[in-house]
Write a protein that holds these residues in place. Structure first.
Motif, PDB file in Angstrom:
ATOM      1  N   ALA A 137     -31.854  19.100 -24.068  1.00  0.00           N
ATOM      2  CA  ALA A 137     -32.686  19.439 -22.918  1.00  0.00           C
ATOM      3  C   ALA A 137     -34.041  19.965 -23.391  1.00  0.00           C
ATOM      4  O   ALA A 137     -34.146  20.641 -24.401  1.00  0.00           O
ATOM      5  N   VAL A 138     -35.060  19.623 -22.633  1.00  0.00           N
ATOM      6  CA  VAL A 138     -36.407  20.093 -22.934  1.00  0.00           C
ATOM      7  C   VAL A 138     -36.669  21.306 -22.053  1.00  0.00           C
ATOM      8  O   VAL A 138     -36.451  21.252 -20.843  1.00  0.00           O
ATOM      9  N   PRO A 139     -37.124  22.402 -22.641  1.00  0.00           N
ATOM     10  CA  PRO A 139     -37.337  23.616 -21.842  1.00  0.00           C
ATOM     11  C   PRO A 139     -38.488  23.456 -20.852  1.00  0.00           C
ATOM     12  O   PRO A 139     -39.454  22.758 -21.121  1.00  0.00           O
ATOM     13  N   ALA A 140     -38.341  24.097 -19.718  1.00  0.00           N
ATOM     14  CA  ALA A 140     -39.436  24.133 -18.749  1.00  0.00           C
ATOM     15  C   ALA A 140     -40.446  25.168 -19.225  1.00  0.00           C
ATOM     16  O   ALA A 140     -40.086  26.149 -19.859  1.00  0.00           O
ATOM     17  N   GLY A 141     -41.691  24.932 -18.951  1.00  0.00           N
ATOM     18  CA  GLY A 141     -42.732  25.887 -19.310  1.00  0.00           C
ATOM     19  C   GLY A 141     -43.395  25.585 -20.633  1.00  0.00           C
ATOM     20  O   GLY A 141     -43.174  24.541 -21.237  1.00  0.00           O
ATOM     21  N   PRO A 142     -44.230  26.515 -21.079  1.00  0.00           N
ATOM     22  CA  PRO A 142     -45.034  26.295 -22.282  1.00  0.00           C
ATOM     23  C   PRO A 142     -44.189  26.235 -23.556  1.00  0.00           C
ATOM     24  O   PRO A 142     -43.135  26.870 -23.643  1.00  0.00           O
ATOM     25  N   ILE A 143     -44.698  25.457 -24.510  1.00  0.00           N
ATOM     26  CA  ILE A 143     -44.029  25.341 -25.798  1.00  0.00           C
ATOM     27  C   ILE A 143     -45.093  25.064 -26.860  1.00  0.00           C
ATOM     28  O   ILE A 143     -46.133  24.496 -26.564  1.00  0.00           O
ATOM     29  N   GLY A 144     -44.829  25.517 -28.049  1.00  0.00           N
ATOM     30  CA  GLY A 144     -45.756  25.245 -29.143  1.00  0.00           C
ATOM     31  C   GLY A 144     -46.401  26.511 -29.655  1.00  0.00           C
ATOM     32  O   GLY A 144     -45.915  27.619 -29.437  1.00  0.00           O
ATOM     33  N   GLU A 145     -47.525  26.322 -30.302  1.00  0.00           N
ATOM     34  CA  GLU A 145     -48.220  27.427 -30.955  1.00  0.00           C
ATOM     35  C   GLU A 145     -49.204  28.087 -29.999  1.00  0.00           C
ATOM     36  O   GLU A 145     -50.274  27.556 -29.709  1.00  0.00           O
ATOM     37  N   LEU A 146     -48.831  29.257 -29.514  1.00  0.00           N
ATOM     38  CA  LEU A 146     -49.663  29.965 -28.540  1.00  0.00           C
ATOM     39  C   LEU A 146     -51.010  30.389 -29.116  1.00  0.00           C
ATOM     40  O   LEU A 146     -51.998  30.478 -28.396  1.00  0.00           O
ATOM     41  N   GLY A 147     -51.077  30.634 -30.401  1.00  0.00           N
ATOM     42  CA  GLY A 147     -52.314  31.087 -31.034  1.00  0.00           C
ATOM     43  C   GLY A 147     -53.198  29.963 -31.522  1.00  0.00           C
ATOM     44  O   GLY A 147     -54.118  30.189 -32.301  1.00  0.00           O
ATOM     45  N   VAL A 148     -52.975  28.744 -31.041  1.00  0.00           N
ATOM     46  CA  VAL A 148     -53.703  27.576 -31.527  1.00  0.00           C
ATOM     47  C   VAL A 148     -55.222  27.708 -31.341  1.00  0.00           C
ATOM     48  O   VAL A 148     -55.987  27.169 -32.123  1.00  0.00           O
ATOM     49  N   LEU A 149     -55.657  28.464 -30.349  1.00  0.00           N
ATOM     50  CA  LEU A 149     -57.085  28.616 -30.080  1.00  0.00           C
ATOM     51  C   LEU A 149     -57.581  30.049 -30.259  1.00  0.00           C
ATOM     52  O   LEU A 149     -58.744  30.342 -29.962  1.00  0.00           O
ATOM     53  N   ALA A 150     -56.734  30.940 -30.735  1.00  0.00           N
ATOM     54  CA  ALA A 150     -57.067  32.369 -30.804  1.00  0.00           C
ATOM     55  C   ALA A 150     -58.327  32.634 -31.625  1.00  0.00           C
ATOM     56  O   ALA A 150     -59.195  33.400 -31.195  1.00  0.00           O
ATOM     57  N   ASP A 151     -58.467  32.011 -32.784  1.00  0.00           N
ATOM     58  CA  ASP A 151     -59.643  32.259 -33.611  1.00  0.00           C
ATOM     59  C   ASP A 151     -60.895  31.551 -33.095  1.00  0.00           C
ATOM     60  O   ASP A 151     -61.994  31.773 -33.592  1.00  0.00           O
ATOM     61  N   LEU A 152     -60.739  30.731 -32.059  1.00  0.00           N
ATOM     62  CA  LEU A 152     -61.879  30.027 -31.463  1.00  0.00           C
ATOM     63  C   LEU A 152     -62.349  30.684 -30.175  1.00  0.00           C
ATOM     64  O   LEU A 152     -63.294  30.218 -29.547  1.00  0.00           O
ATOM     65  N   GLY A 153     -61.660  31.740 -29.730  1.00  0.00           N
ATOM     66  CA  GLY A 153     -62.127  32.482 -28.563  1.00  0.00           C
ATOM     67  C   GLY A 153     -61.203  32.501 -27.365  1.00  0.00           C
ATOM     68  O   GLY A 153     -61.543  33.063 -26.334  1.00  0.00           O
TER      69      GLY A 153
END
Length: 184
Positions: A137-153
């Motif tokens: 099953a694929v989870p509902a909601g966000p998945i992956g690297e939450l900090g993918v844009l953190a150093d970009l603002g």
């Protein structure tokens, strides 16, 4: 309806281009597309959205592995482009397990009948709550690297709260809003 854009960071700021994903079939293809847009192996962001259903951001920094964030995994799983982003690793699955099972099913007739025999009726449906959660099953909601844009603002919290027009907000946060408008 899908929209895809590439944002490539250069010495002079960001360059934006909308892109067609017709020839993209795998994450590797998408990563190669991003690297082709890169100048001096700088950061490239690939943004894909399906109208109000989900969006995904793939970040490619030089030869490093891509970093991925998807706003709604279950919605993306129902999309051909979304499936590209949802790697086995992100979903906590053993890499290639689905491919191995599909290959075995092709090689062996797993329905238990001999060639020429009529197929048996399928067993009664099993209540998924009785056997526990479905490992595929694929989870509902966000998945992956939450900090993918953190150093970009864009902080993790800001990324999680994005709903409609996420690309504009991402472009604004990373400083690419003006160049993005030129391709929209």
């Amino acid at each position: 309806m899908y929209f895809a854009a590439l944002l490539a960071r250069t010495e002079d700021g960001w360059e934006a281009s909308d892109t067609e994903l017709d020839d993209v079939e795998t994450l590797s293809d998408l990563t190669d597309l991003a690297r082709e847009a890169s100048v001096d192996e700088d950061t490239v962001l690939v943004y894909i959205e399906q109208e109000d259903a989900w969006f995904g951001v793939v970040r490619v920094d030089g030869e490093e592995d891509p970093r991925i964030y998807v706003s709604d995994a279950s919605a993306a799983a129902r999309s051909s482009y979304g499936e590209i982003l949802l790697t086995d690793e992100m979903l906590g699955r053993e890499p290639g397990a689905e491919d191995e099972i599909a290959a075995l099913e092709e090689l062996v007739d797993l329905d238990g009948t001999e060639d020429g025999e009529p197929e048996r009726s399928a067993p009664a449906a099993v209540d998924p709550d009785e056997d526990g959660p479905d490992p595929d099953a694929v989870p509902a909601g966000p998945i992956g690297e939450l900090g993918v844009l953190a150093d970009l603002g864009m902080s993790e919290k800001e990324l999680l709260t994005l709903q409609t027009d996420a690309l504009s907000e991402i472009a604004e946060a990373v400083g690419a809003a003006e160049v993005l408008e030129s391709v929209r």
